[in-house]
Design an enzyme around this catalytic site. Structure first.
Site, short mmCIF file in Angstrom:
data_model
loop_
_atom_site.label_atom_id
_atom_site.label_comp_id
_atom_site.label_asym_id
_atom_site.label_seq_id
_atom_site.Cartn_x
_atom_site.Cartn_y
_atom_site.Cartn_z
N TYR A 15 0.88 -1.16 0.00
CA TYR A 15 0.00 0.00 0.00
C TYR A 15 0.92 1.22 0.00
O TYR A 15 1.85 1.29 0.81
CB TYR A 15 -0.85 0.05 1.27
CG TYR A 15 -2.05 -0.85 1.29
CD1 TYR A 15 -3.15 -0.61 0.48
CD2 TYR A 15 -2.11 -1.94 2.17
CE1 TYR A 15 -4.27 -1.43 0.52
CE2 TYR A 15 -3.22 -2.77 2.22
CZ TYR A 15 -4.29 -2.51 1.39
OH TYR A 15 -5.39 -3.31 1.44
N ASP A 29 -7.13 -0.53 -4.82
CA ASP A 29 -8.60 -0.44 -4.79
C ASP A 29 -9.13 0.16 -3.49
O ASP A 29 -10.33 0.21 -3.28
CB ASP A 29 -9.24 -1.81 -5.04
CG ASP A 29 -8.73 -2.87 -4.08
OD1 ASP A 29 -8.11 -2.51 -3.05
OD2 ASP A 29 -8.94 -4.06 -4.35
N HIS A 85 -11.64 -5.89 -3.44
CA HIS A 85 -11.17 -5.95 -2.05
C HIS A 85 -12.09 -6.82 -1.19
O HIS A 85 -12.34 -6.53 -0.02
CB HIS A 85 -11.05 -4.55 -1.45
CG HIS A 85 -9.89 -4.41 -0.51
ND1 HIS A 85 -8.60 -4.18 -0.93
CD2 HIS A 85 -9.82 -4.48 0.85
CE1 HIS A 85 -7.79 -4.09 0.13
NE2 HIS A 85 -8.51 -4.28 1.21
#
Length: 470
Positions: free
Chosen positions: A238, A266, A350
């Site tokens: 991330y 996402d 996700h």
């Protein structure tokens, strides 16, 4: 230096916050605002023994990595703190929800739904809420699974199937099943061995693992839990609001030996996971400043929403490892990913945890088949995750063009109730048998023989968008 319980209890506020962990006393005042899980998580334990809370999500190594040596103030007799906690009541949210005589024997669990039921019964309330919750009304979470139910199989008969071969290659690494462990955070909430148990099981079963950016075990320790040096382990990324932290994350993953970087895109903001937030509100009901932030929102607070496609250039300057974009939700972005030269994409919403009513990944795969079929035959591998619970689900995705599929929640559920590595291997044993037996039904001896003609996706195709501009 020996410190008494009374000394620790004086430091129970944001202005001066001390906690005890395994008998060591730390001043974490200056660390509160930089804690990835938020300051409130620590402040709940201010002036107390935080061992249970710490152990539920962290490995011991994180203390020396996150805190300077000056933070260690001394030692306290753990029995003294234990007595104090018994009087005041534990601050931990990790109490199990009800008493049990013990989990059912693994051989009595015969499908992945069984593991989910056991997990619901045995996981601590905060762990169940974090793992299982979806966004808003959880429509996307449910539709991820329903999409597979809308696709029927078209078995072929009299094929004389002597054996089936379920092996494939993920980013150049041979695996025994077209199944990998999706990046799942804080696996220690399910079992003390966390991601290390997943790695050990993955090695013995011959599958790949994607280690979460928010793993509860350091990557070096997870790499050490593998069964062989060539066992594939990929690292999720991330992008952090502080880009320097992401630079450090990538370089650490490369140094540890990760074989690719899976950048997750996402969730530029965290989804509204109401089950998670409601539980947190019940725990903090006496706190007038409580904002209803669940574990997910706290964990995702550092993710940057300000990145665009140029982040791939930044990433390639850091490493030559293969890059996979996780979170593709439409054919237009699948085409853009291909044009940017990534080695793989994950069709994913996700797990229904980000934007509710986002379409199912399997439907996105059908979009690609209809509007950009050349992507399926290209060198860019296409992965799918979300809602997969049966061997037939796996085969449907492969037949429609996926290279492999990822599972997240089922791996966490199979760790729970004390099962650990054995639970994960039992779950994979069940899934493997379902895949193999249904390949026989379909008349396919290898994954390469699975093809669109073996499925009827007509009902799901009705949900396809009418047209796109590429």
């Amino acid at each position: 230096m020996t410190i008494t319980r009374a000394d620790i209890e004086k430091h129970n506020s944001r202005k001066s916050c001390w906690v005890a962990i395994h008998g060591a006393v730390y001043d974490v005042t200056d660390f509160l605002d930089s804690h990835p899980g938020g300051a409130k998580v620590i402040l709940r334990c201010a002036g107390k023994d935080a061992t249970d809370d710490f152990d539920s999500v962290h490995s011991p190594e994180i203390l020396t990595e996150a805190l300077p040596g000056s933070a260690l103030k001394g030692q306290v007799d753990p029995t003294e703190l234990k007595f104090s906690n018994e009087i005041q009541g534990s601050s931990s949210e990790t109490e199990t929800k009800k008493e049990h005589n013990g989990p059912p024997p693994l051989n009595t669990l015969i499908n992945l739904h069984d593991f989910e039921q056991v997990a619901q019964d045995y996981l601590p309330a905060n762990a169940w809420a974090y793992y299982s919750s979806g966004a808003d009304d959880e429509i996307s979470k449910r539709n991820n699974a329903k999409a597979y139910q809308k696709v029927s199989l078209r078995p072929r008969i009299l094929r004389k199937i002597l054996s089936v071969d379920t092996t494939t290659s993920i980013l150049g690494h041979s695996v025994s099943l077209p199944v990998y462990i999706s990046p799942v955070g804080i696996a220690k909430l399910a079992h003390p061995d966390g991601e290390c148990a997943l790695a050990a099981a993955a090695g013995k079963e011959g599958i790949a693992q994607v280690l979460a950016n928010g793993a509860s075990m350091p990557i070096e320790r997870v790499m050490g839990a593998r069964t062989s040096s060539d066992q594939p382990l990929f690292a999720q990324l991330y992008v952090n609001r502080d880009i320097n932290k992401s630079v450090e994350t990538v370089r650490r993953a490369v140094k540890a030996g990760a074989q690719s970087i899976w950048i997750t895109v996402d969730s530029p903001v965290v989804g509204k996971r109401e089950m998670d937030e409601r539980l947190n509100l019940s725990v903090t009901a006496q706190d007038s400043d409580a904002q209803g932030q669940g574990v997910a929102k706290i964990m995702a607070s550092s993710i940057s929403p300000f990145i665009d496609w140029s982040i791939l250039t930044w990433l390639r300057e850091l490493t030559e490892l293969p890059v996979v974009i996780k979170g593709i939700q439409c054919v237009e972005d699948a085409v853009l990913a291909y044009e940017h030269g990534v080695q793989g994409i994950v069709l994913s919403n996700h797990g229904g945890r980000s934007q509710d009513t986002a379409q199912s990944p399997l439907l996105t795969l059908l979009e690609i088949r209809k509007f950009a079929p050349y992507l399926i035959k290209s060198k860019m591998q296409i992965f799918v995750d979300g809602g997969i619970r049966r061997g037939t689900d796996v085969l449907k995705a492969i037949a429609l063009g996926a290279t492999a599929v990822g599972l997240g929640r089922p791996f966490l559920f199979s760790l729970s109730a004390g099962y650990g590595e054995k639970g994960v291997r039992r779950m994979l044993e069940i899934l493997r048998h379902e895949i193999e037996s249904n390949m026989v039904f379909l008349g396919a001896t290898s994954l390469d023989e699975l093809c669109p003609e073996m499925v009827n996706a007509g009902r799901l195709e009705r949900d396809l968008v009418g047209s796109v501009k590429l």
